[in-house]
Design a protein around this motif. Structure first.
Motif, PDB file in Angstrom:
ATOM      1  N   THR A   1      23.905  -6.666  12.295  1.00 34.47           N
ATOM      2  CA  THR A   1      23.792  -8.039  12.772  1.00 34.47           C
ATOM      3  C   THR A   1      22.797  -8.085  13.918  1.00 34.47           C
ATOM      4  OG1 THR A   1      26.095  -8.467  12.204  1.00 34.47           O
ATOM      5  CG2 THR A   1      25.052 -10.006  13.733  1.00 34.47           C
ATOM      6  N   CYS A   2      21.851  -8.977  13.802  1.00 35.07           N
ATOM      7  CA  CYS A   2      20.854  -9.226  14.831  1.00 35.07           C
ATOM      8  C   CYS A   2      21.103 -10.637  15.360  1.00 35.07           C
ATOM      9  CB  CYS A   2      19.452  -9.115  14.219  1.00 35.07           C
ATOM     10  SG  CYS A   2      18.121  -9.636  15.293  1.00 35.07           S
ATOM     11  N   THR A   3      21.638 -10.713  16.574  1.00 35.26           N
ATOM     12  CA  THR A   3      21.885 -12.012  17.192  1.00 35.26           C
ATOM     13  C   THR A   3      20.791 -12.261  18.222  1.00 35.26           C
ATOM     14  OG1 THR A   3      24.259 -11.741  16.896  1.00 35.26           O
ATOM     15  CG2 THR A   3      23.534 -13.395  18.509  1.00 35.26           C
TER      16      THR A   3
ATOM     17  N   ASP B   1      28.280  -5.100  18.866  1.00 31.42           N
ATOM     18  CA  ASP B   1      28.801  -3.966  19.624  1.00 31.42           C
ATOM     19  C   ASP B   1      28.038  -3.706  20.918  1.00 31.42           C
ATOM     20  OD1 ASP B   1      30.880  -3.255  17.757  1.00 31.42           O
ATOM     21  OD2 ASP B   1      29.267  -2.614  16.426  1.00 31.42           O
ATOM     22  N   GLY B   2      27.085  -4.586  21.251  1.00 35.25           N
ATOM     23  CA  GLY B   2      26.352  -4.444  22.499  1.00 35.25           C
ATOM     24  C   GLY B   2      25.048  -3.664  22.389  1.00 35.25           C
ATOM     25  N   PHE B   3      24.684  -3.242  21.177  1.00 35.29           N
ATOM     26  CA  PHE B   3      23.406  -2.559  20.968  1.00 35.29           C
ATOM     27  C   PHE B   3      22.297  -3.598  21.093  1.00 35.29           C
ATOM     28  CE2 PHE B   3      20.269  -0.734  17.834  1.00 35.29           C
ATOM     29  CZ  PHE B   3      19.840   0.274  18.666  1.00 35.29           C
TER      30      PHE B   3
ATOM     31  N   LEU C   1      21.939   3.849  20.338  1.00 30.50           N
ATOM     32  CA  LEU C   1      22.358   3.665  18.951  1.00 30.50           C
ATOM     33  C   LEU C   1      23.408   4.706  18.571  1.00 30.50           C
ATOM     34  CD1 LEU C   1      22.052   2.299  16.165  1.00 30.50           C
ATOM     35  CD2 LEU C   1      20.228   3.938  15.690  1.00 30.50           C
ATOM     36  N   LYS C   2      23.192   5.950  18.968  1.00 26.75           N
ATOM     37  CA  LYS C   2      24.132   7.026  18.632  1.00 26.75           C
ATOM     38  C   LYS C   2      25.469   6.853  19.342  1.00 26.75           C
ATOM     39  CE  LYS C   2      20.518  10.255  17.513  1.00 26.75           C
ATOM     40  NZ  LYS C   2      19.780  11.448  17.865  1.00 26.75           N
TER      41      LYS C   2
END
Length: 118
Positions: A60-62, A81-83, A108-109
């Motif tokens: 998801t890209c918000t 998730d805050g990424f 990301l990891k």
């Protein structure tokens, strides 16, 4: 299609996990360079890149900000998730000619440990 609308459509197709649809937004000789990875050149290769990316699970890209100046657009985004990251798009004649994405592969990891460097 305008630069803004092209990028907005890119977000819609990205969130839908539609590799074929998203690749149709790129020029035949487009370059997609996610800075943590090697550049991907050409519409077919960009489609495969997105197929591989989406195979890792839903993404998801918000959008946080979308700034457009002529044929350039800058998209700042976050996922649930805050990424976080940002992307720069050059759009010519309604097609993405060049894209650069900046995001932290170490983050990301941590945020998505099940996802390999896509």
């Amino acid at each position: 299609m305008s630069t803004r609308r092209t990028i907005e459509q890119w977000v819609e197709l990205f969130n839908a996990g539609d590799a074929e649809g998203i690749s149709a937004l790129y020029a035949d000789d487009a370059v997609n360079h996610q800075i943590a990875l090697e550049p991907v050149v050409g519409r077919a290769a960009i489609e495969q890149f997105h197929r591989d990316t989406f195979a890792g699970g839903p993404l998801t890209c918000t959008p946080i900000n979308l700034v457009v100046d002529g044929d350039w657009g800058a998209l700042e985004w976050i996922d649930p998730d805050g990424f976080r990251g940002c992307g720069f798009f050059r759009v010519r004649d309604g097609k993405i000619a060049h894209q650069r994405g900046y995001w932290d592969s170490a983050q990301l990891k941590v945020v998505h440990p099940d996802v390999h460097d896509r």
